[in-house]
Design an enzyme around this catalytic site. Structure first.
Site, PDB file in Angstrom:
ATOM      1  N   ASN A 235     -47.870  17.623 -21.497  1.00 22.52           N
ATOM      2  CA  ASN A 235     -46.851  17.750 -20.534  1.00 22.52           C
ATOM      3  C   ASN A 235     -45.434  17.588 -21.527  1.00 22.52           C
ATOM      4  OD1 ASN A 235     -46.961  19.160 -17.910  1.00 22.52           O
ATOM      5  ND2 ASN A 235     -48.459  17.536 -17.868  1.00 22.52           N
TER       6      ASN A 235
ATOM      7  N   LEU B 210     -43.807   2.214 -11.562  1.00 20.62           N
ATOM      8  CA  LEU B 210     -42.438   1.752 -11.542  1.00 20.62           C
ATOM      9  C   LEU B 210     -41.864   0.796 -10.482  1.00 20.62           C
ATOM     10  CD1 LEU B 210     -41.017   5.016 -12.776  1.00 20.62           C
ATOM     11  CD2 LEU B 210     -41.533   3.105 -14.396  1.00 20.62           C
TER      12      LEU B 210
ATOM     13  N   ASN C  77     -41.446  13.591 -11.864  1.00 14.72           N
ATOM     14  CA  ASN C  77     -42.743  13.732 -12.268  1.00 14.72           C
ATOM     15  C   ASN C  77     -43.376  14.639 -12.096  1.00 14.72           C
ATOM     16  OD1 ASN C  77     -45.166  12.050 -12.779  1.00 14.72           O
ATOM     17  ND2 ASN C  77     -45.544  12.218 -10.533  1.00 14.72           N
TER      18      ASN C  77
ATOM     19  N   HIS D  55     -47.116  16.450 -10.703  1.00 14.06           N
ATOM     20  CA  HIS D  55     -48.269  15.981 -10.028  1.00 14.06           C
ATOM     21  C   HIS D  55     -49.130  16.980 -10.018  1.00 14.06           C
ATOM     22  CE1 HIS D  55     -50.892  13.514  -7.812  1.00 14.06           C
ATOM     23  NE2 HIS D  55     -51.198  14.378  -7.007  1.00 14.06           N
TER      24      HIS D  55
ATOM     25  N   GLU E 174     -39.400   5.430  -4.368  1.00 17.03           N
ATOM     26  CA  GLU E 174     -40.401   4.128  -4.215  1.00 17.03           C
ATOM     27  C   GLU E 174     -41.647   4.451  -3.821  1.00 17.03           C
ATOM     28  OE1 GLU E 174     -37.204   4.291  -3.277  1.00 17.03           O
ATOM     29  OE2 GLU E 174     -36.325   2.463  -4.318  1.00 17.03           O
ATOM     30  N   ASP E 175     -41.845   5.526  -3.155  1.00 13.92           N
ATOM     31  CA  ASP E 175     -43.351   6.055  -2.645  1.00 13.92           C
ATOM     32  C   ASP E 175     -44.052   6.841  -3.643  1.00 13.92           C
ATOM     33  OD1 ASP E 175     -42.928   4.608  -0.386  1.00 13.92           O
ATOM     34  OD2 ASP E 175     -41.843   6.198   0.441  1.00 13.92           O
TER      35      ASP E 175
ATOM     36  N   ASP F 113     -45.952   9.693  -5.387  1.00  9.92           N
ATOM     37  CA  ASP F 113     -45.885  10.922  -5.454  1.00  9.92           C
ATOM     38  C   ASP F 113     -45.567  11.694  -4.235  1.00  9.92           C
ATOM     39  OD1 ASP F 113     -47.461  11.015  -7.888  1.00  9.92           O
ATOM     40  OD2 ASP F 113     -49.182  10.545  -6.993  1.00  9.92           O
TER      41      ASP F 113
HETATM   42  C1  GRF Z   1     -51.185  15.799 -15.850  1.00  9.01           C
HETATM   43  O1  GRF Z   1     -52.216  16.505 -15.113  1.00  9.01           O
HETATM   44  C2  GRF Z   1     -50.185  15.393 -14.887  1.00  9.01           C
HETATM   45  O2  GRF Z   1     -49.862  16.359 -13.916  1.00  9.01           O
HETATM   46  C3  GRF Z   1     -50.570  14.059 -14.469  1.00  9.01           C
HETATM   47  O3  GRF Z   1     -51.170  13.397 -15.518  1.00  9.01           O
HETATM   48  C4  GRF Z   1     -51.741  14.494 -16.339  1.00  9.01           C
HETATM   49  C5  GRF Z   1     -51.142  14.160 -17.732  1.00  9.01           C
HETATM   50  O4  GRF Z   1     -51.594  15.015 -18.644  1.00  9.01           O
HETATM   51  N1  GRF Z   1     -49.411  13.081 -13.809  1.00  9.01           N
HETATM   52  P1  GRF Z   1     -50.636  15.081 -20.218  1.00  9.01           P
HETATM   53  O5  GRF Z   1     -50.738  13.659 -20.639  1.00  9.01           O
HETATM   54  O6  GRF Z   1     -49.304  15.657 -19.679  1.00  9.01           O
HETATM   55  O7  GRF Z   1     -51.631  16.144 -21.090  1.00  9.01           O
END
Ligand code: GRF
Length: 205
Positions: free
Chosen positions: A14, A93, A107, A109, A142-143, A145
């Site tokens: 990512n 964090l 973030n 997810h 804070e929570d 995801d």
């Molecule tokens: C991804 O699936 C992301 O959604 C999750 O952790 C994984 C990270 O993959 N939070 P990368 O390191 O970005 O390849």
């Protein structure tokens, strides 16, 4: 320039997708200020360095979460980061860090939140038997995801999916929506109202 600070712990796909999006003008006016890993062995570090991105390793080394986060905070300030992008960053964090960057941490997810927060979201989706899962980009609070949602992309679950095949299908969409979401934040196009993230009205509309 709007500067991104990308936090990783592993593969970093990512992070690379965001870096590509910056290079290709998908996130106009932005640049990657720094890539920070809490693991010296993160594969993403080398790939970031190959692209000429500034990389920093800040390991936990037995310190408290607060002390570790303070060092990360200092590095983000040093590199004049406007937006913190968590990209497979595997640590929670501290509340102080989240407060310091409120509304400026995002973030990605691999599920359609609020379904399947936490680790192994793809395996959880298969086990549960959902027909659709997907990915979510959200602001971090804070929570776990649970912060306000910026973008989501549904992905179908197929009968013969393994965790690997489903994860790969989701990951492709992660790379796409993460860049789109960061472009919206970087462009100042969003406002947060309670749990909802809304597009600001353009002047003249
Ligand atoms: C991804 O699936 C992301 O959604 C999750 O952790 C994984 C990270 O993959 N939070 P990368 O390191 O970005 O390849």
């Amino acid at each position: 320039m709007f500067r991104l600070g990308i936090l990783i712990s592993g593969r970093g796909s990512n992070m690379l997708a965001l870096s590509d999006a910056v290079r290709d003008g998908v996130i106009p006016g932005a640049e990657v200020g720094v890539v920070i890993s809490d693991k010296a062995c993160a594969a993403g570090l080398e790939r970031a360095a190959e692209r000429g991105l500034k990389t920093v390793v800040i390991e936990r080394r037995g310190r408290s979460r607060v002390e570790h986060d303070q060092e990360i905070h200092a590095a983000l300030v040093e590199h004049r980061v406007d937006l913190v992008c968590l990209a497979g960053y595997m640590r929670l964090l501290s509340a102080d860090f989240i407060e310091a960057f409120r509304g400026r941490i995002v973030n990605i997810h691999p599920s359609l939140l609020p379904a399947f927060p936490g680790l192994d979201a793809q395996a959880a989706a298969i086990r549960y038997g959902v027909r659709w899962t997907g990915c979510t980009v959200h602001f971090v609070d804070e929570d776990l995801d649970a912060g306000p949602i910026i973008l989501q992309q549904p992905v179908p679950v197929q009968e013969d999916d393994t965790v690997e095949t489903l994860s790969a299908r989701i990951l492709k969409e992660e790379h796409h929506i993460y860049a789109q979401a960061v472009a919206l934040v970087a462009g100042g196009e969003l406002k947060i109202e309670g749990r909802r993230v809304l597009l600001k009205k353009k002047e003249g509309n």
